[in-house]
Design an enzyme around this catalytic site. Structure first.
Site, mmCIF file in Angstrom:
data_model
loop_
_atom_site.group_PDB
_atom_site.id
_atom_site.type_symbol
_atom_site.label_atom_id
_atom_site.label_comp_id
_atom_site.label_asym_id
_atom_site.label_seq_id
_atom_site.Cartn_x
_atom_site.Cartn_y
_atom_site.Cartn_z
ATOM 1 N N ASP A 48 0.844 -1.199 0.000
ATOM 2 C CA ASP A 48 0.000 0.000 0.000
ATOM 3 C C ASP A 48 0.878 1.247 0.000
ATOM 4 O O ASP A 48 1.626 1.492 0.935
ATOM 5 C CB ASP A 48 -0.895 0.015 1.244
ATOM 6 N N TYR A 53 3.083 9.894 0.417
ATOM 7 C CA TYR A 53 4.099 9.339 1.325
ATOM 8 C C TYR A 53 5.518 9.730 0.892
ATOM 9 O O TYR A 53 6.483 9.481 1.618
ATOM 10 C CB TYR A 53 3.988 7.808 1.435
ATOM 11 N N LYS A 78 -2.280 5.866 -4.279
ATOM 12 C CA LYS A 78 -3.340 6.876 -4.123
ATOM 13 C C LYS A 78 -2.880 8.207 -4.693
ATOM 14 O O LYS A 78 -1.699 8.547 -4.613
ATOM 15 C CB LYS A 78 -3.671 7.095 -2.633
ATOM 16 N N HIS A 118 -7.137 9.683 -2.217
ATOM 17 C CA HIS A 118 -6.668 9.507 -0.830
ATOM 18 C C HIS A 118 -7.678 10.015 0.214
ATOM 19 O O HIS A 118 -7.763 9.473 1.312
ATOM 20 C CB HIS A 118 -5.327 10.236 -0.655
ATOM 21 N N LEU A 198 -3.106 -1.008 14.155
ATOM 22 C CA LEU A 198 -2.357 -1.068 15.418
ATOM 23 C C LEU A 198 -2.469 0.218 16.227
ATOM 24 O O LEU A 198 -1.800 0.360 17.260
ATOM 25 C CB LEU A 198 -0.877 -1.395 15.140
ATOM 26 N N SER A 256 5.745 -1.620 9.402
ATOM 27 C CA SER A 256 6.815 -1.568 10.397
ATOM 28 C C SER A 256 8.127 -1.287 9.682
ATOM 29 O O SER A 256 8.320 -1.671 8.530
ATOM 30 C CB SER A 256 6.928 -2.867 11.189
ATOM 31 N N ARG A 261 9.274 -7.373 13.139
ATOM 32 C CA ARG A 261 7.845 -7.032 13.218
ATOM 33 C C ARG A 261 7.160 -7.227 11.868
ATOM 34 O O ARG A 261 5.993 -7.606 11.810
ATOM 35 C CB ARG A 261 7.673 -5.582 13.671
ATOM 36 N N ASN A 265 3.852 -9.564 11.763
ATOM 37 C CA ASN A 265 2.531 -9.037 11.410
ATOM 38 C C ASN A 265 1.846 -9.820 10.290
ATOM 39 O O ASN A 265 0.640 -9.689 10.098
ATOM 40 C CB ASN A 265 2.639 -7.553 11.024
HETATM 41 N N1 LIG Z 1 -5.578 5.990 3.451
HETATM 42 C C1 LIG Z 1 -5.175 6.630 4.536
HETATM 43 O O1 LIG Z 1 -5.594 7.743 4.840
HETATM 44 C C2 LIG Z 1 -4.175 5.948 5.437
HETATM 45 C C3 LIG Z 1 -3.922 6.482 6.721
HETATM 46 C C4 LIG Z 1 -3.017 5.806 7.526
HETATM 47 C C5 LIG Z 1 -2.389 4.654 7.080
HETATM 48 N N2 LIG Z 1 -2.643 4.187 5.821
HETATM 49 C C6 LIG Z 1 -1.953 2.982 5.288
HETATM 50 O O2 LIG Z 1 -2.068 1.933 6.237
HETATM 51 C C7 LIG Z 1 -0.753 1.511 6.615
HETATM 52 C C8 LIG Z 1 -0.801 1.007 8.044
HETATM 53 O O3 LIG Z 1 -1.165 2.054 8.956
HETATM 54 P P1 LIG Z 1 -0.081 2.600 9.982
HETATM 55 O O4 LIG Z 1 1.099 3.124 9.253
HETATM 56 O O5 LIG Z 1 -0.783 3.442 10.951
HETATM 57 O O6 LIG Z 1 0.443 1.219 10.574
HETATM 58 P P2 LIG Z 1 0.124 0.252 11.762
HETATM 59 O O7 LIG Z 1 0.627 -1.068 11.296
HETATM 60 O O8 LIG Z 1 -1.266 0.367 12.266
HETATM 61 O O9 LIG Z 1 1.086 0.827 12.887
HETATM 62 C C9 LIG Z 1 2.442 1.077 12.664
HETATM 63 C C10 LIG Z 1 3.060 1.502 13.991
HETATM 64 O O10 LIG Z 1 3.038 0.391 14.903
HETATM 65 C C11 LIG Z 1 4.372 -0.078 15.156
HETATM 66 N N3 LIG Z 1 4.346 -1.540 14.985
HETATM 67 C C12 LIG Z 1 4.309 -2.236 13.824
HETATM 68 N N4 LIG Z 1 4.293 -3.559 14.055
HETATM 69 C C13 LIG Z 1 4.317 -3.711 15.392
HETATM 70 C C14 LIG Z 1 4.341 -4.859 16.227
HETATM 71 N N5 LIG Z 1 4.314 -6.087 15.721
HETATM 72 N N6 LIG Z 1 4.368 -4.668 17.568
HETATM 73 C C15 LIG Z 1 4.386 -3.425 18.076
HETATM 74 N N7 LIG Z 1 4.369 -2.301 17.341
HETATM 75 C C16 LIG Z 1 4.339 -2.438 15.989
HETATM 76 C C17 LIG Z 1 5.246 0.596 14.113
HETATM 77 O O11 LIG Z 1 6.517 0.877 14.635
HETATM 78 P P3 LIG Z 1 7.879 0.481 13.847
HETATM 79 O O12 LIG Z 1 7.764 0.969 12.434
HETATM 80 O O13 LIG Z 1 8.913 1.152 14.651
HETATM 81 O O14 LIG Z 1 7.927 -1.026 13.924
HETATM 82 C C18 LIG Z 1 4.509 1.892 13.820
HETATM 83 O O15 LIG Z 1 4.797 2.877 14.809
HETATM 84 C C19 LIG Z 1 0.096 2.756 6.364
HETATM 85 O O16 LIG Z 1 1.470 2.467 6.330
HETATM 86 C C20 LIG Z 1 -0.472 3.211 5.045
HETATM 87 O O17 LIG Z 1 0.001 2.402 3.996
HETATM 88 C C21 LIG Z 1 -3.532 4.807 5.006
#
Ligand SMILES: NC(=O)c1ccc[n+]([C@@H]2O[C@H](COP(=O)([O-])OP(=O)(O)OC[C@H]3O[C@@H](n4cnc5c(N)ncnc54)[C@H](OP(=O)(O)O)[C@@H]3O)[C@@H](O)[C@H]2O)c1
Length: 307
Positions: A48, A53, A78, A118, A198, A256, A261, A265
């Site tokens: 994604d 980004y 996006k 987006h 997460l 991550s 991680r 995941n």
């Molecule tokens: N369309 C939109 O508006 C929108 C908005 C937000 C996100 N997204 C998409 O969705 C993806 C996921 O959302 P998100 O970036 O918020 O990611 P997420 O997977 O919900 O959370 C990532 C955060 O959690 C930590 N983390 C990851 N795996 C972990 C584990 N196993 N244990 C503990 N902590 C963990 C990461 O730290 P580390 O990196 O330090 O491991 C990072 O700080 C984004 O990357 C993006 O592609 C889209």
């Protein structure tokens, strides 16, 4: 909608999207290159990405380095629609077409599998949607959809008699369960893709400038329940949250920057959350969006009047 059969790592939803996707938000170009390659080597087949980004060149290099066959990969990206309060110009029909062409060069791809608007920030969102329809006809994307669209924004598209979005990428985790919106999407066969699964965790976006401290206080009670349930199942809290989304019939996205991680995941296919525990997680819902809060807004509540 929902996924009735036994869920496997190779299971895909009705649009052919692998259930767990690797997200690339808050990665630098160099990190995106290394992490996307790690993710593909670990077995992810769904990436994604987004214009916003600012790392699609790195993501493209990571995809190249992993050498996975294009047919097996599902790549989403996006268009950033523009947003006046941030001084970002709103994109016209032509701008939207040109944006995907530029993104494809950065990603080193001939087409993406899913192209999304987006957020519904722009007055020009209907012409942006028409451009998405054209991009699909041109074969530059296999599927088209939206992100952060609430029922009213999706309804605008339906009322205009245009093709409905095939997917809507939305924030989704136990504190933000989007019950009405997902029911509406189910009725209109719009596939849900969950981001920020997460967000309830204390480890979410903890590095300087990532914004994870915003709204941290509302997560305390949920963290106790999530911790208890994860312990009982003998899995990590991250795995529990991702599995909860998948058991609800969602594709889930997770990011991550750490190889261990990234592997953890994806490894959510060897346990199951009982119906009772699913209900306990469902009961944590506060209809609270968190992911964009550090930017001072909820993207679903921003709606410029249509031009
Ligand atoms: N369309 C939109 O508006 C929108 C908005 C937000 C996100 N997204 C998409 O969705 C993806 C996921 O959302 P998100 O970036 O918020 O990611 P997420 O997977 O919900 O959370 C990532 C955060 O959690 C930590 N983390 C990851 N795996 C972990 C584990 N196993 N244990 C503990 N902590 C963990 C990461 O730290 P580390 O990196 O330090 O491991 C990072 O700080 C984004 O990357 C993006 O592609 C889209």
């Amino acid at each position: 909608m929902g996924i009735k059969m036994k869920i496997l790592q190779t299971t895909r939803n009705e649009l052919g999207i692998p259930l767990v996707g690797f997200g690339t938000y808050q990665l630098s170009n160099d990190q995106a290159e290394a992490c996307v390659c790690d993710a593909l080597n670990a077995g992810y087949r769904h990436i994604d990405s987004a214009e916003g980004y600012n790392n699609e060149e790195g993501t493209g290099r990571g995809i190249q380095a992993a050498g996975v066959s294009r047919d097996e990969l599902f790549v989403t990206t996006k268009v950033f629609p523009g947003y006046k309060p941030w001084g970002s110009d709103e994109k016209s029909y032509e701008d939207t077409i040109e944006t995907l062409k530029r993104q494809l060069k950065h990603l080193q791809l001939d087409y993406v599998d899913l192209y999304l608007i987006h957020a519904p920030f722009s007055e020009l969102r209907m012409e942006q949607w028409r451009a998405c329809i054209e991009l699909k006809k041109l074969g530059l994307t296999k599927h088209i959809g939206v992100s952060n669209y609430n029922t009213e924004r999706v309804q605008e598209i339906l009322d205009a008699g245009l093709v409905a979005p095939e997917a809507n990428e939305i924030e989704y985790h136990p504190l933000c369960a989007q019950v009405e919106l997902t029911e509406f999407m189910r009725k209109h066969s719009i596939a849900p893709i969950a981001y920020s699964s997460l967000a309830p965790l204390s480890t979410w976006r903890v590095e300087d400038g990532q914004g994870g401290e915003v709204l941290a206080e509302i997560k305390k009670e949920a963290q106790t329940v999530i911790n208890d349930l994860a312990k009982n199942l003998g899995v990590t809290q991250a795995k529990l949250l991702l599995r909860w989304g998948v058991q609800h019939g969602y594709c889930v996205l997770t990011k991550s920057s750490k190889p261990e991680r990234i592997r953890e995941n994806l490894n959510i296919f060897d346990f199951q959350i009982s119906e009772n525990d699913m209900k306990r997680l469902d009961q944590l819902n506060q209809n609270q969006a968190i992911a964009w809060a550090a930017n001072g807004l909820n993207p679903m509540e921003v709606s410029a009047p249509l031009k």
